[in-house]
Design an enzyme around this catalytic site. Structure first.
Site, short mmCIF file in Angstrom:
data_model
loop_
_atom_site.label_atom_id
_atom_site.label_comp_id
_atom_site.label_asym_id
_atom_site.label_seq_id
_atom_site.Cartn_x
_atom_site.Cartn_y
_atom_site.Cartn_z
N HIS A 82 0.90 -0.81 -0.47
CA HIS A 82 -0.19 0.00 0.26
C HIS A 82 0.92 1.24 0.10
O HIS A 82 1.76 1.26 0.46
CB HIS A 82 -0.90 0.45 1.11
CG HIS A 82 -1.70 1.52 1.65
ND1 HIS A 82 -2.63 0.77 0.58
CD2 HIS A 82 -1.68 2.70 1.98
CE1 HIS A 82 -3.49 3.06 0.90
NE2 HIS A 82 -2.94 3.54 1.92
N ASP A 161 -15.16 2.41 7.70
CA ASP A 161 -14.00 3.61 7.25
C ASP A 161 -14.73 4.43 6.73
O ASP A 161 -14.84 5.94 6.35
CB ASP A 161 -12.92 1.96 6.62
CG ASP A 161 -11.69 3.91 6.04
OD1 ASP A 161 -11.56 4.21 7.04
OD2 ASP A 161 -11.87 3.84 4.82
N ARG A 168 -14.74 12.59 8.70
CA ARG A 168 -13.28 13.83 9.18
C ARG A 168 -13.36 14.16 7.96
O ARG A 168 -12.30 15.64 8.02
CB ARG A 168 -12.77 12.54 9.43
CG ARG A 168 -12.55 11.61 10.35
CD ARG A 168 -11.59 10.13 10.17
NE ARG A 168 -10.08 10.72 9.72
CZ ARG A 168 -9.55 9.84 9.38
NH1 ARG A 168 -9.71 8.51 8.57
NH2 ARG A 168 -8.24 10.21 8.70
N SER A 183 -7.58 3.73 9.39
CA SER A 183 -8.43 3.53 8.19
C SER A 183 -7.82 2.82 7.05
O SER A 183 -8.21 2.21 6.57
CB SER A 183 -8.47 5.62 7.45
OG SER A 183 -8.75 5.26 6.22
N LYS A 187 -8.05 -1.60 6.45
CA LYS A 187 -8.58 -1.58 4.32
C LYS A 187 -7.50 -2.82 4.67
O LYS A 187 -8.29 -3.96 3.05
CB LYS A 187 -8.63 -0.81 3.23
CG LYS A 187 -9.96 0.74 3.54
CD LYS A 187 -9.78 1.38 3.03
CE LYS A 187 -8.91 2.81 3.49
NZ LYS A 187 -9.29 3.85 3.09
#
Length: 443
Positions: A82, A161, A168, A183, A187
């Site tokens: 990621h 999320d 947010r 967050s 995922k």
């Protein structure tokens, strides 16, 4: 239990219990806890922070709020990667095929671009016929047979999320470290892989502007991964300049293909080798030096490029277009050269504004519903640290019309700082973060 008491505990600097966190997540997803109370808790977390235990508990409760991908039918260790996002960041298109060509399965769910950052799905969809909307069973089958697939999020993954991020975004609580970490990691954990590599960007084109902030975020995410039994490593890499020379969807696919053919820019090649090496290391393929060597070999021998073509074909794309992708995929209506107006050194680049320039050309979207011109974008001829003579080519812009080029050129020129003094070299790698601590690489 009352939400009032949960908010009060965190407002006063207390540590929330596992039960309080679960009460909040479950209640907010079900609609029993209203936005105004969830906003109050997010703001309390913004100012008071969360412990490692609290953050890990919040992450796993968010994971449990929806589906979890079962990758157990796929043989072998599954390693996910990621990136926290940047400009010109097409590393997944290079790294995933490299590691898959060495037998490490990569089942990757990616996102779309928004704002100044590009999205892997948008880049892939610039290849005619390729689909990133793949049913779960077919996704598992492609990864089992090919070794890699990159698709959009399927099913009902981490609905907590989705709701929390939207909240947010409008309550000035996006940049809270525990909320960012939970967050991202919720995922990644819900996506089902055994090991996780994080590429945490820092600099003018990244969310985290300083190395110290990026390390703090990386440590939090590594702690979460390790806390829930997922071996996690984070690399802190530079985004003080765009990565590679191309910014834009088809342009970045073409540059990724060229990199796997051994013709990519040095910074992109080096970072992809390092990231692939770390993924191979996580999969138990050897020590880091050996893994880096293996990754570089897969570029030299063409195996990584062959695996990219195999993945594209498996997802319905015309893989033959990748052989000469700059000519086959990039077909803009207008091309404009941007040249230096004075001599000196390209001292610095506002990377975020470079990304904004590409959006202005049509390569990105300011809103989720905006259409994308896949051929639009920027090819940089000069980057930070390069000497520049008056009249030198700085970049070539691609767009659908001259008016878009006018706006893109204006924004790009405002992002380039040309001075008479030579700048200090910026390292590509700043740190490596594991459960054992932080290794600084830029000293």
């Amino acid at each position: 239990m009352r939400m009032y008491d949960v908010i009060e505990t965190k407002r006063n600097g207390g540590e929330l219990s596992d039960e309080q966190i679960k009460f909040f997540v479950d209640g907010y997803v079900s609609g029993q806890i209203p936005d105004y109370q969830a906003s109050a808790l997010c703001m309390a977390i913004y100012f008071r922070g969360m412990s490692a235990r609290e953050t890990a508990t919040l992450t796993m409760d968010m994971v449990a709020s929806g589906d979890v991908v079962d990758l157990s039918p796929i043989p072998g260790i599954k390693v996910d990667k990621h990136s926290t996002g940047g400009v010109g960041d097409k590393t997944s298109l290079v790294v995933a095929p490299i590691v898959a060509s060495l037998g490490v399965k990569t089942a990757k769910m990616s996102g779309r671009g928004l704002g100044h950052t590009g999205g892997t799905l948008d880049k892939l969809e610039s290849i005619p016929g390729l689909s990133t909307s793949v049913e779960r069973d077919r996704f598992v089958r492609i990864v089992s047979e090919v070794g890699v697939a990159i698709i959009g999020q399927t099913g009902n993954l981490v609905p907590a999320d989705k709701k929390l991020y939207a909240l947010r975004d409008v309550t000035a609580t996006v940049d809270s470290l525990p909320l960012i970490a939970s967050s991202i990691m919720s995922k990644k954990i819900a996506a089902g892989s055994d090991k996780i590599l994080l590429d945490v960007k820092c600099g003018s084109g990244a969310f985290m502007k300083t190395v110290d902030d990026a390390i703090e975020l990386a440590r939090s995410m590594v702690e979460i991964g390790e806390h829930v039994g997922r071996t996690t490593v984070a690399m802190i890499t530079d985004m003080g300049r765009p990565l590679g020379n191309c910014i834009g969807n088809a342009l970045e696919v073409a540059e990724a293909a060229a990199t796997l053919q051994g013709r990519g820019p040095k910074d992109l090649t080096d970072i992809c080798v390092e990231l692939a090496g770390n993924m191979l290391f996580l999969a138990g393929k050897g020590q880091m030096d050996d893994c880096r060597h293996m990754a570089r070999e897969q570029i030299a021998n063409g195996a990584g490029f062959a695996k990219l073509k195999e993945m594209v074909a498996a997802q319905g794309g015309d893989a033959s277009l990748l052989d000469d992708a700059f000519d086959s995929l990039v077909q803009p209506r207008v091309a404009r050269e941007v040249r230096a107006q004075r001599s000196g050194w390209l001292y610095a680049m506002d990377t975020e504004r470079c990304g904004i320039a590409s959006v202005a050309l049509g390569a990105g979207r300011a809103r989720k519903e905006d259409a994308i011109d896949y051929s639009a974008g920027i090819v940089l001829a000069k980057k930070s640290g390069d000497a520049v003579a008056e009249g030198d080519l700085l970049a070539t812009l691609y767009a659908a019309d001259e008016a878009l080029c006018d706006e893109g050129e204006r924004i790009l020129l405002s992002a380039l700082d040309i001075r008479t003094e030579e700048p200090t070299a910026i390292p590509l790698f700043h740190a490596r973060v594991t459960r054992d601590g932080v290794e600084r690489l830029d000293a």
